[in-house]
Enzyme design. Structure first.
Site, short mmCIF file in Angstrom:
data_model
loop_
_atom_site.label_atom_id
_atom_site.label_comp_id
_atom_site.label_asym_id
_atom_site.label_seq_id
_atom_site.Cartn_x
_atom_site.Cartn_y
_atom_site.Cartn_z
N GLY A 25 0.87 -1.16 0.00
CA GLY A 25 0.00 0.00 0.00
C GLY A 25 0.91 1.22 0.00
O GLY A 25 2.14 1.08 0.02
N SER A 26 0.34 2.42 0.02
CA SER A 26 1.18 3.62 -0.05
C SER A 26 2.15 3.69 1.13
O SER A 26 3.30 4.11 1.00
CB SER A 26 0.29 4.87 -0.08
OG SER A 26 -0.59 4.84 1.03
N GLU A 28 3.86 1.47 2.39
CA GLU A 28 5.00 0.53 2.26
C GLU A 28 5.96 0.96 1.16
O GLU A 28 7.10 0.49 1.10
CB GLU A 28 4.48 -0.88 1.98
CG GLU A 28 3.77 -1.55 3.16
CD GLU A 28 2.43 -0.88 3.46
OE1 GLU A 28 1.66 -0.62 2.51
OE2 GLU A 28 2.17 -0.60 4.64
N GLU A 47 -3.36 -10.79 1.39
CA GLU A 47 -2.34 -10.96 2.42
C GLU A 47 -2.35 -12.37 3.05
O GLU A 47 -1.34 -12.84 3.58
CB GLU A 47 -2.48 -9.89 3.51
CG GLU A 47 -2.13 -8.49 3.04
CD GLU A 47 -3.29 -7.80 2.32
OE1 GLU A 47 -4.34 -8.45 2.11
OE2 GLU A 47 -3.14 -6.61 1.95
N HIS A 70 0.26 -4.25 4.25
CA HIS A 70 -0.24 -2.89 4.21
C HIS A 70 -0.97 -2.50 5.50
O HIS A 70 -2.14 -2.85 5.69
CB HIS A 70 -1.16 -2.68 3.01
CG HIS A 70 -1.76 -1.33 2.96
ND1 HIS A 70 -1.01 -0.17 3.12
CD2 HIS A 70 -3.03 -0.91 2.81
CE1 HIS A 70 -1.78 0.87 3.05
NE2 HIS A 70 -3.04 0.46 2.87
N HIS A 280 -7.60 -32.40 19.18
CA HIS A 280 -8.51 -31.66 18.28
C HIS A 280 -9.93 -31.84 18.80
O HIS A 280 -10.36 -31.14 19.70
CB HIS A 280 -8.33 -32.18 16.85
CG HIS A 280 -9.03 -31.36 15.80
ND1 HIS A 280 -8.70 -31.38 14.47
CD2 HIS A 280 -10.07 -30.50 15.91
CE1 HIS A 280 -9.50 -30.56 13.80
NE2 HIS A 280 -10.33 -30.02 14.64
N GLY A 400 -4.63 -25.61 11.34
CA GLY A 400 -5.88 -25.99 10.68
C GLY A 400 -6.57 -24.82 10.01
O GLY A 400 -7.70 -24.92 9.58
C1 LIG Z 1 -9.94 -20.14 7.60
C2 LIG Z 1 -10.83 -21.31 7.94
N1 LIG Z 1 -12.16 -21.19 7.79
C3 LIG Z 1 -12.99 -22.23 8.11
C4 LIG Z 1 -12.49 -23.41 8.61
C5 LIG Z 1 -13.41 -24.52 9.03
N2 LIG Z 1 -13.23 -25.76 8.25
C6 LIG Z 1 -13.79 -25.98 7.00
C7 LIG Z 1 -14.58 -24.96 6.29
C8 LIG Z 1 -13.52 -27.24 6.50
C9 LIG Z 1 -13.96 -27.87 5.20
C10 LIG Z 1 -12.85 -27.93 4.20
O1 LIG Z 1 -13.39 -28.50 3.03
P1 LIG Z 1 -12.46 -29.09 1.91
O2 LIG Z 1 -13.31 -29.24 0.70
O3 LIG Z 1 -11.23 -28.32 1.78
O4 LIG Z 1 -12.03 -30.52 2.43
P2 LIG Z 1 -12.93 -31.78 2.77
O5 LIG Z 1 -14.14 -31.73 1.88
O6 LIG Z 1 -12.05 -32.96 2.47
O7 LIG Z 1 -13.26 -31.67 4.22
S1 LIG Z 1 -12.55 -28.09 7.63
C11 LIG Z 1 -12.53 -26.81 8.76
O8 LIG Z 1 -11.95 -26.83 9.88
C12 LIG Z 1 -11.07 -23.48 8.79
N3 LIG Z 1 -10.47 -24.62 9.32
N4 LIG Z 1 -10.27 -22.44 8.44
#
Ligand SMILES: Cc1ncc(Cn2c(C)c(CCOP(=O)(O)OP(=O)(O)O)sc2=O)c(N)n1
Ligand SMILES: [Ca+2]
Length: 525
Positions: A25-26, A28, A47, A70, A280, A400
């Site tokens: 951005g400006s 930077e 980002e 930015h 988890h 994750g």
């Molecule tokens: C930034 C972000 N947003 C939402 C999620 C929630 N989330 C989501 C939305 C998943 C589904 C991913 O779907 P995919 O198509 O990539 O894979 P699968 O269909 O094999 O589960 S798994 C999971 O934890 C996350 N982990 N991270």
């Protein structure tokens, strides 16, 4: 007299931070002006993509990496991807432009109000120099903090500081080197070796930090030397041990009770290079089996401090592995082929089963391929079918946070042009970092992006059943055509159906990036 910018560029060059991942951005532009030819600026269109590429690059090089964002808007966009980098312990140095000091308080446009608090608690260190003369030292501190603690740092710099001229004689030195060594003392090593020797049935658990530290082969040597059952710690973001090795017993389940049950019968559990543990889904139970004790060896003092069970030794796992190899006599037992073979893949009915896709990868891709995986319902299928025997073969979002896969694959490929890189991305995950395809095309990064399209957030469907909420909205994402999106960003793409077409496509070679879309059956993680 030299400018702050020139002193900063010289410091970065001396410390090999000459690849900058950014979106400007400006605020930077004054930092990015007059970049020496030895620097490479890699533009990401969002980002989150910038951060994901830098995370992949840092993991593949093991070195600090410079990120330029930015102000507040850009820093905020990067925070999701930053959660992954924190748990991957990637030494990223985040820099962001700030309004001029006199305009921050009045909250002029592009003022990053409360800049040093914005990225906490994610970053380890965060700073904004109180004057231009302190910018070089602050930048050095941001780099050394990231490197020493292996945790991202954040530096906000008012944009008019870079052109300020400084008398080098008055500057704190920026040609310092800062090193650390974490070798346990002889008594600690002797105690640990004695405990392992005295144990009736010890087990090894390796974590992602083992692979990050380049200790993959050392882990194999230790397991074979002691002939011990070996697991990978749950929720791995890296693979620290060959997953077809005859001593490999699997990735530990990420529930407290199931993990403990898996280790039943082992009186000593030696955890190397992992937190205890990255659980988890919450499945309560005993943290350890009856009669078991646990010793954790990690460089991550915070991970040692926050563990719910066991003893911890904050030390370099590599030094401990060497010590156990020399202090404990070999217990080699069964000789012969150290690697087993993969089972027959499960077959899909209306589309390929993910196991069939992974069997095709195993059979067609070079053995040293680096896989960047973000396909959350197919982990079990992945470990059943893949046969990964080299360090640096597997990268998964460490917190994750989706949006890691596409960008990180580009970062890994830029860091390791000597290795093939293939990204395995779910049709849900792909959308969080989709603009990375433009960067792949723009810099002609030779990555294969394999999109597994099951039309849903598969993992959430499984979680819905697990949590007794099967009928939740927001898990269907059918109808996305990634081949047309990829072509729009300049990446050649093909949609394939069936095993034979997939294998033919995978065997083909490409100079630059390419995307392959395959429909797959919905499975459980
Ligand atoms: C930034 C972000 N947003 C939402 C999620 C929630 N989330 C989501 C939305 C998943 C589904 C991913 O779907 P995919 O198509 O990539 O894979 P699968 O269909 O094999 O589960 S798994 C999971 O934890 C996350 N982990 N991270
Ligand atoms: Ca999906």
């Amino acid at each position: 007299m030299p400018t702050v910018r020139r002193i900063a560029h010289e410091f970065l060059e001396r410390n090999e931070l000459t690849t900058i991942f950014g979106n400007p951005g400006s605020n930077e532009l004054p930092f990015l002006a007059e970049l020496p030819d030895t620097f490479r600026y890699v533009l990401g269109l969002h980002e989150g993509v910038v951060l994901g590429m830098a995370d992949g690059y840092a993991q593949a090089t093991g070195r600090p990496v410079l990120v330029n964002l930015h102000a507040a808007a850009g820093s905020g966009n990067a925070m999701g991807a930053l959660t992954n980098a924190v748990y991957a312990r990637s030494p990223l140095v985040l820099t962001a432009g700030q309004q001029v000091r006199s305009a921050i308080g009045m909250e002029a446009m592009l003022a990053n109000v409360g800049a040093t608090e914005l990225m906490r608690p994610l970053v380890g260190w965060s700073g904004e120099p109180t004057c231009a003369a302190d910018v070089p030292r602050s930048l050095a501190q941001a780099v050394f903090e990231a490197e020493l603690h292996r945790r991202p740092s954040y530096l906000s710099v008012p944009y008019d500081d870079w052109a300020a001229e400084l008398d080098p004689a008055t500057l704190p030195t920026v040609d310092r080197t800062v090193r650390q060594g974490r070798a346990p003392d002889a008594v600690q090593l002797a105690d640990l070796a004695a405990r392992v020797e005295a144990a009736r049935n010890p087990a090894l658990v390796f974590g992602g930090d083992i692979d990050t530290a380049g200790l993959f082969d050392a882990a194999v040597r230790l397991a074979e030397h002691l002939a011990l059952a070996t697991w990978v710690a749950p929720s791995p973001h890296r693979l620290p041990f060959p997953n077809r090795h005859r001593l490999f017993r699997g990735v530990l389940p990420a529930g407290i009770g199931p993990l403990s049950a898996e280790l039943a019968g082992h009186d000593l559990i030696l955890v190397l290079g992992a937190p205890v543990f990255r659980y988890h889904q919450h499945v309560p139970g005993r943290y350890l089996p009856e009669g078991s004790t646990l010793v954790q060896v990690t460089e991550d003092a915070s991970a040692a401090a926050r563990a719910p069970v066991g003893e911890a030794l904050v030390a370099d796992p590599g030094v401990v592995i060497d010590a156990l190899l020399t202090r404990i006599p070999a217990r080699r037992t069964a000789s012969g082929e150290p690697f087993g073979s993969s089972p027959e893949p499960a077959a899909g009915k209306n589309a390929l089963h993910p196991e069939q896709v992974f069997a095709a990868l195993r059979d067609t891709q070079p053995g040293d391929t680096a896989y960047v995986v973000e396909s959350t319902s197919t982990n079990a299928a992945w470990w059943r079918q893949m046969d990964l025997r080299h360090g640096g073969s597997y990268f998964f979002p460490a917190a994750g946070g989706l949006g890691f896969g596409l960008p990180a694959a580009i970062g890994v490929a830029m860091a390791r042009p000597d290795r093939p890189v293939l990204a395995v991305i779910g049709d849900g995950s792909a959308n969080y970092g989709i603009t990375a395809l433009w960067t792949a095309a723009r810099y002609r990064v030779p990555v294969t992006f394999l999109i597994l399209r099951n039309g849903s957030y598969g993992a959430l469907r499984w979680f819905g059943d697990l949590l007794g909420t099967p009928d939740v909205p927001g898990t269907e994402i059918d109808g996305i055509d990634f081949t047309r999106i990829a072509e729009g960003y300049g990446v050649p793409a093909a949609s394939v159906t069936g095993d034979a077409e997939l294998r033919t496509a995978l065997k083909a070679t490409a100079e630059g990036p390419r995307l392959i879309q395959i429909d797959t059956e919905l499975t459980t993680p």
